[in-house]
Enzyme design. Structure first.
Site, PDB file in Angstrom:
ATOM      1  CG  ASP A 263      24.031   1.573 -27.076  1.00 29.49           C
ATOM      2  OD1 ASP A 263      25.273   1.668 -26.939  1.00 29.49           O
ATOM      3  OD2 ASP A 263      23.486   0.726 -27.834  1.00 29.49           O
TER       4      ASP A 263
ATOM      5  CG  ASN B 178      26.485  -1.315 -39.091  1.00 28.32           C
ATOM      6  OD1 ASN B 178      26.079  -0.427 -39.844  1.00 28.32           O
ATOM      7  ND2 ASN B 178      27.168  -1.056 -37.986  1.00 28.32           N
TER       8      ASN B 178
ATOM      9  CG  HIS C 257      29.402  -0.663 -41.891  1.00 26.72           C
ATOM     10  ND1 HIS C 257      29.887  -0.165 -40.706  1.00 26.72           N
ATOM     11  CD2 HIS C 257      29.520  -2.012 -41.814  1.00 26.72           C
ATOM     12  CE1 HIS C 257      30.291  -1.157 -39.945  1.00 26.72           C
ATOM     13  NE2 HIS C 257      30.092  -2.300 -40.591  1.00 26.72           N
TER      14      HIS C 257
ATOM     15  CG  ASP D  16      27.767   5.474 -41.856  1.00 26.67           C
ATOM     16  OD1 ASP D  16      27.970   4.909 -40.763  1.00 26.67           O
ATOM     17  OD2 ASP D  16      28.650   5.664 -42.708  1.00 26.67           O
TER      18      ASP D  16
ATOM     19  CD  GLU E  44      25.966   1.229 -30.553  1.00 26.58           C
ATOM     20  OE1 GLU E  44      26.847   1.482 -29.708  1.00 26.58           O
ATOM     21  OE2 GLU E  44      24.950   0.537 -30.330  1.00 26.58           O
TER      22      GLU E  44
HETATM   23  P1  GH3 Z   1      22.920  -3.490 -28.046  1.00 27.41           P
HETATM   24  O1  GH3 Z   1      21.448  -3.447 -28.267  1.00 27.41           O
HETATM   25  O2  GH3 Z   1      23.303  -4.367 -26.905  1.00 27.41           O
HETATM   26  O3  GH3 Z   1      23.497  -2.112 -27.883  1.00 27.41           O
HETATM   27  O4  GH3 Z   1      23.562  -4.160 -29.343  1.00 27.41           O
HETATM   28  P2  GH3 Z   1      24.382  -3.460 -30.497  1.00 27.41           P
HETATM   29  O5  GH3 Z   1      24.466  -4.392 -31.643  1.00 27.41           O
HETATM   30  O6  GH3 Z   1      23.793  -2.128 -30.786  1.00 27.41           O
HETATM   31  O7  GH3 Z   1      25.759  -3.210 -29.778  1.00 27.41           O
HETATM   32  P3  GH3 Z   1      27.229  -3.529 -30.197  1.00 27.41           P
HETATM   33  O8  GH3 Z   1      28.074  -2.708 -29.263  1.00 27.41           O
HETATM   34  O9  GH3 Z   1      27.475  -4.997 -30.258  1.00 27.41           O
HETATM   35  O10 GH3 Z   1      27.389  -2.980 -31.683  1.00 27.41           O
HETATM   36  C1  GH3 Z   1      27.488  -1.635 -31.972  1.00 27.41           C
HETATM   37  C2  GH3 Z   1      27.767  -1.541 -33.444  1.00 27.41           C
HETATM   38  O11 GH3 Z   1      27.775  -0.177 -33.886  1.00 27.41           O
HETATM   39  C3  GH3 Z   1      29.089  -2.123 -33.832  1.00 27.41           C
HETATM   40  C4  GH3 Z   1      29.736  -1.060 -34.690  1.00 27.41           C
HETATM   41  O12 GH3 Z   1      30.286  -1.591 -35.848  1.00 27.41           O
HETATM   42  C5  GH3 Z   1      28.609  -0.127 -35.028  1.00 27.41           C
HETATM   43  N1  GH3 Z   1      29.053   1.219 -35.276  1.00 27.41           N
HETATM   44  C6  GH3 Z   1      29.771   2.025 -34.470  1.00 27.41           C
HETATM   45  N2  GH3 Z   1      30.009   3.201 -35.051  1.00 27.41           N
HETATM   46  C7  GH3 Z   1      29.419   3.153 -36.275  1.00 27.41           C
HETATM   47  C8  GH3 Z   1      29.302   4.093 -37.374  1.00 27.41           C
HETATM   48  O13 GH3 Z   1      29.797   5.223 -37.337  1.00 27.41           O
HETATM   49  N3  GH3 Z   1      28.604   3.684 -38.468  1.00 27.41           N
HETATM   50  C9  GH3 Z   1      28.034   2.454 -38.539  1.00 27.41           C
HETATM   51  N4  GH3 Z   1      27.376   2.146 -39.632  1.00 27.41           N
HETATM   52  N5  GH3 Z   1      28.145   1.564 -37.533  1.00 27.41           N
HETATM   53  C10 GH3 Z   1      28.808   1.910 -36.422  1.00 27.41           C
HETATM   54 MG    MG Z   2      23.861  -0.672 -29.243  1.00 22.69          MG
HETATM   55 MG    MG Z   3      26.960   0.513 -27.775  1.00 25.63          MG
END
Ligand code: GH3
Ligand code: MG
Ligand code: MG
Ligand code: MG
Length: 314
Positions: free
Chosen positions: A193, A201, A206, A210, A236
């Site tokens: 992760d 982001n 975003h 990506d 992610e």
């Molecule tokens: P942690 O270290 O605890 O994992 O914190 P984090 O910020 O990585 O975790 P969190 O689950 O809060 O956020 C994950 C983010 O990933 C939120 C979401 O908008 C973003 N995300 C998910 N899929 C995609 C994608 O396909 N593209 C982009 N740009 N962002 C994405």
């Molecule tokens: Mg994360």
């Molecule tokens: Mg996550």
């Protein structure tokens, strides 16, 4: 992107024993025909043109080869001596459909009646003998390209080209079957992760997020050894399967990848930044009532996050 290259998926994602074919990039064809001259000629000819060929003179052996090697395309003679041609075709078609594998009837009985029967039984195409090799080559290429597109849609994530959860399920089934079948076989999984990805982001947009995801998978693809696969599990979050590896070995592999990825400098406008990831690793175990390999990998990941991120826990 992986989806657009020619034949990257063929010969690997649905195959259970692909290791026996070291050159996994070449499409694998199965020919079942009782005419030894025809088989010998076709095998030579197709191997010269970039295919791997499995050949069988009998229907029974042909079916076994199909089960063992999951070919990308099957050419079957219409009438075989040992098996009822209809029964054989029915069995192969049924299995092949699950894997989107074209089944081509090849027959000297080049009548419309035989064609109709073949199609009714589920054959994808019908080719009359003698086979025109100048027609056969582009024909095979088309059929394999169609299958490739279908597999890509079904098994791959659009953004990153990583496999998806459907593929991961198949992979886990395949690996746990190997664990139960082959004494001493084991495998491991890493749940990975990205760290503070929401912040990436929020800070850079975003689109940049990506690009980070794409790079993350690309770095893995560059570093992976044969058999290792990455699947997108959620936004992610990704799962890597390490066939034949202990948790310790998988840990070492993930650490190489993590160090490499952490060293990459991303740019957004004038700004430069780095992204890290955390990983949890588990080795397969069939302890009764135990948690699944992914549940255990997820717990290890949670621990890695709680204890500071940018690290691997196994
Ligand atoms: P942690 O270290 O605890 O994992 O914190 P984090 O910020 O990585 O975790 P969190 O689950 O809060 O956020 C994950 C983010 O990933 C939120 C979401 O908008 C973003 N995300 C998910 N899929 C995609 C994608 O396909 N593209 C982009 N740009 N962002 C994405
Ligand atoms: Mg994360
Ligand atoms: Mg996550
Ligand atoms: Mg025959």
């Amino acid at each position: 992107r992986q989806i657009q290259t020619e034949f990257p998926l063929l010969t690997s994602p649905l195959r259970t024993t692909g290791d026996r074919f070291p050159d996994t990039k070449l499409p694998l064809l199965l020919i079942i025909d009782d005419d030894i001259e025809f088989i010998t000629f076709m095998k030579d000819f197709l191997e010269q043109h970039g295919y791997q060929v499995l050949a069988s003179l009998t229907g029974k052996k042909g079916l076994e080869l199909f089960y063992d090697f999951h070919p990308d395309l099957v050419l079957i003679d219409y009438i075989l001596p040992d098996t009822d041609g209809v029964a054989l075709l029915t069995q192969i078609v049924e299995k092949a459909r699950n894997e989107f594998t074209p089944v081509i009837m090849v027959s000297a009985h080049n009548s419309n009646e035989h064609r109709a029967l073949s199609f009714n039984l589920g054959a994808t195409d019908f080719i009359g003998k003698p086979v025109r090799t100048d027609v056969l080559l582009p024909f095979l290429k088309n059929r394999l390209a169609s299958r490739e597109q279908i597999l890509a849609h079904i098994l791959q994530d659009e953004l990153t080209g990583a496999f998806n959860r459907k593929f991961l399920e198949k992979k886990l089934k395949e690996q746990s079957a190997l664990f139960h079948k082959e004494n001493g076989y084991t495998f491991s999984a890493a749940m990975v992760d990205l760290d503070h990805f929401k912040k990436v982001n929020d800070t850079y947009g975003h689109h940049t997020g990506d690009q980070v995801l794409e790079t993350f998978v690309k770095v893995f693809e560059q570093m992976k050894t044969s058999g290792e696969t990455i699947s997108r599990y959620g936004g992610e979050e990704f799962v890597v399967i390490f066939p034949g590896a202990s948790a310790q070995e998988a840990d070492a592999r993930v650490e190489e990848w993590r160090n490499r990825f952490s060293s990459i400098t991303f740019t957004s406008g004038d700004e430069q930044f780095h992204v890290h990831f955390s990983a949890g690793i588990a080795q397969f175990s069939d302890a009764p009532g135990g948690e699944s390999i992914l549940e255990r990998a997820d717990k290890a990941l949670y621990y890695a996050k709680r204890t500071g991120r940018n690290r691997t826990v196994s």
